[in-house]
Design a protein around this motif. Sequence first.
Motif, PDB file in Angstrom:
ATOM      1  N   GLN A  60      -5.440  -0.305  -2.455  1.00  0.00           N
ATOM      2  CA  GLN A  60      -4.486  -0.383  -3.276  1.00  0.00           C
ATOM      3  C   GLN A  60      -5.089  -1.507  -4.237  1.00  0.00           C
ATOM      4  OE1 GLN A  60       0.227  -1.848  -3.221  1.00  0.00           O
ATOM      5  NE2 GLN A  60      -1.048  -2.298  -1.277  1.00  0.00           N
ATOM      6  N   VAL A  61      -4.956  -1.245  -5.486  1.00  0.00           N
ATOM      7  CA  VAL A  61      -5.307  -2.273  -6.598  1.00  0.00           C
ATOM      8  C   VAL A  61      -3.928  -3.018  -6.782  1.00  0.00           C
ATOM      9  CG1 VAL A  61      -6.112  -2.672  -8.766  1.00  0.00           C
ATOM     10  CG2 VAL A  61      -7.135  -0.878  -7.500  1.00  0.00           C
TER      11      VAL A  61
ATOM     12  N   ASP B 181       0.632  -9.817  -4.057  1.00  0.00           N
ATOM     13  CA  ASP B 181       0.043  -9.442  -2.738  1.00  0.00           C
ATOM     14  C   ASP B 181       0.850  -9.263  -1.726  1.00  0.00           C
ATOM     15  OD1 ASP B 181      -1.742 -11.356  -4.494  1.00  0.00           O
ATOM     16  OD2 ASP B 181      -3.157 -10.515  -3.531  1.00  0.00           O
ATOM     17  N   HIS B 182       1.959 -10.182  -1.635  1.00  0.00           N
ATOM     18  CA  HIS B 182       3.055 -10.009  -0.491  1.00  0.00           C
ATOM     19  C   HIS B 182       3.898  -8.730  -0.403  1.00  0.00           C
ATOM     20  CE1 HIS B 182       5.921 -10.999   2.694  1.00  0.00           C
ATOM     21  NE2 HIS B 182       6.843 -10.728   1.912  1.00  0.00           N
ATOM     22  N   ILE B 183       4.244  -8.500  -1.731  1.00  0.00           N
ATOM     23  CA  ILE B 183       4.981  -7.148  -2.085  1.00  0.00           C
ATOM     24  C   ILE B 183       4.069  -6.036  -1.530  1.00  0.00           C
ATOM     25  CG2 ILE B 183       6.067  -5.736  -3.611  1.00  0.00           C
ATOM     26  CD1 ILE B 183       7.122  -8.516  -4.978  1.00  0.00           C
ATOM     27  N   ALA B 184       2.879  -6.128  -2.219  1.00  0.00           N
ATOM     28  CA  ALA B 184       2.013  -4.851  -2.005  1.00  0.00           C
ATOM     29  C   ALA B 184       1.683  -4.635  -0.517  1.00  0.00           C
ATOM     30  CB  ALA B 184       0.761  -5.285  -2.710  1.00  0.00           C
ATOM     31  N   ARG B 185       1.483  -5.536   0.328  1.00  0.00           N
ATOM     32  CA  ARG B 185       1.077  -5.436   1.787  1.00  0.00           C
ATOM     33  C   ARG B 185       2.289  -4.832   2.418  1.00  0.00           C
ATOM     34  NH1 ARG B 185      -1.831 -11.034   1.542  1.00  0.00           N
ATOM     35  NH2 ARG B 185      -3.790 -10.569   0.624  1.00  0.00           N
ATOM     36  N   MET B 186       3.612  -5.562   2.116  1.00  0.00           N
ATOM     37  CA  MET B 186       4.739  -5.054   2.778  1.00  0.00           C
ATOM     38  C   MET B 186       5.046  -3.386   2.500  1.00  0.00           C
ATOM     39  SD  MET B 186       8.521  -6.764   2.555  1.00  0.00           S
ATOM     40  CE  MET B 186       8.731  -6.614   1.014  1.00  0.00           C
TER      41      MET B 186
ATOM     42  N   PRO C 160       2.551  -0.394   6.271  1.00  0.00           N
ATOM     43  CA  PRO C 160       2.673   0.962   6.380  1.00  0.00           C
ATOM     44  C   PRO C 160       1.594   1.888   6.639  1.00  0.00           C
ATOM     45  CG  PRO C 160       4.139   0.475   4.870  1.00  0.00           C
ATOM     46  CD  PRO C 160       3.310  -0.700   4.940  1.00  0.00           C
ATOM     47  N   ALA C 161       0.476   1.395   5.901  1.00  0.00           N
ATOM     48  CA  ALA C 161      -0.956   2.167   6.067  1.00  0.00           C
ATOM     49  C   ALA C 161      -1.397   2.030   7.398  1.00  0.00           C
ATOM     50  CB  ALA C 161      -2.004   1.555   5.159  1.00  0.00           C
ATOM     51  N   LYS C 162      -1.416   0.639   7.867  1.00  0.00           N
ATOM     52  CA  LYS C 162      -1.987   0.373   8.992  1.00  0.00           C
ATOM     53  C   LYS C 162      -1.208   1.005  10.234  1.00  0.00           C
ATOM     54  CE  LYS C 162      -3.542  -4.283   7.582  1.00  0.00           C
ATOM     55  NZ  LYS C 162      -3.162  -5.769   7.740  1.00  0.00           N
ATOM     56  N   ASP C 163       0.105   1.131  10.198  1.00  0.00           N
ATOM     57  CA  ASP C 163       1.042   1.624  10.980  1.00  0.00           C
ATOM     58  C   ASP C 163       0.564   3.273  11.255  1.00  0.00           C
ATOM     59  OD1 ASP C 163       2.070  -0.777  11.512  1.00  0.00           O
ATOM     60  OD2 ASP C 163       4.093  -0.238  10.335  1.00  0.00           O
TER      61      ASP C 163
END
Length: 474
Positions: free
Chosen positions: A380-381, A388-393, A398-401
């Motif tokens: 993700q760019v 960053d916080h919004i992007a990870r949330m 989800p990608a990790k999950d």
Amino acid sequence: MTCCEERPRKSMKSWAPTIHLNIGFVVGGLFMLLIYLAVSQQAAIGGLSVATTVAQWFADKQLIQRPGETLVTSDLQWISNKQLVQGSDESENGEVVHNTKGYYSETCEVNGDVRVNGTALSVALVPSSWSERREWRIQPYSRKTLPGIRAVTVTQLPGKAAAPACTVRYGVPAVLFAVGGLTGNFWHDFTDVLVPLFIASRRYDGEVQLLVTNAQTWWPAAYRPILRRLSRYDVVDLDGDEHVRCFPRVTVGVHMHKDLSIIPEWVPGRRRLSMPDFTRFLREIYALPRGAPVSLLREPGKRPRLLLIRRTHSRRFMNEQEILRAAEAAGFEAAVIDLRRDVGVEEQAREVNSHDVLLGVHGAGLTNMLFLPPGGVLIQVVPYGKLDHIARMEYGEPAKDMGLRYLEYSVAAEESTLMETLGPEHPAIKDPDAVHRSGWNNMTEFYLNKQSVRVDVGRFAPTLAQAFDHLRQQ
């Protein structure tokens, strides 16, 4: 001893074990009472009803029937049938479980003689004997605070006299949900509706009737394969429906656990679902062939495939070809996908599944990571502006999950087109925190709607190398 044999009469000595047995029942009853009192107190804090919490306690303790044993569940059944219908003396009165767990959603699970009136958008529990009247207003869309969605009135009726007469009866349960809201955005389609609907209905293995309100004409057609797999029956549109449809159980509303993901412990029923279950479900529906990325250990000469998502409006890659050449130099076979609205989900899913890495700027197109083979990579760019916080949330967690490797590249001010259009002294460049404090609309206007990126491929090269190294270890 057969059923027809005469049983020998008990001697006086035979009463001793009976006395011990009766004492055992008394002790067991006291033990159950202590469990119930403790768990009911915990339920009041957690937002779930007593019956649900006690049932969960038994599930957590894993009461499993062993060969030759009889599992006694009468106490659990008593609690489940009795506690939720106040003023009732009969288990046939049914139950209403009001679930407020989590931040986003609330639902009602209604069990018993349940009657759904589409015209009134109401769900009524009809008791067999007198019961206290209670009422709930449930937002059937997963975001309970979102305006513009008509609420469902759930009522526990005091008796049969007030019940509407059934015009259609079902022998299967139902799930009642709403569309509209933020749907029409690919990420919201899955986050707000499809994943919560999977959570609510998957336990029935297709033997469930889906009831939709606030229906959009395009939505069932776009996701028909998913809906067909969740239910063997055509979706019923409740808007303007003149029938009173009667079910043994109705779930009103769907539960969004978190952004594009599932919390297994919150899933109803005995099946503990997770995001790998959902992505596997999608691969089965769309007949996606790849359940794992390329293995460079087994096929050292093969080049892994990277797919770049092309955006045509904001948050574009301004140097797309330069990025593709950098990916090729890192060892990938690189390609571009243009996510047009006239392309169906199945065609899009097949293209993504044929790749090992998905690369894109923060946006709904990254939802296509659902179709990547497990073990693949999402890059993700993240645009400039402290996103960053919004992007990870929304995508990173989800990608990790889902079982993907998640990599993130944060754009510097010099890589953002905002530097060219606004200049280095503009508050959006100098003080992103101030822009965030000024409100969501200002933040999205500058950092999501007016910004594109020109990636520094030299600075980006280590991220590409990380993705390649991950696939080398598969």
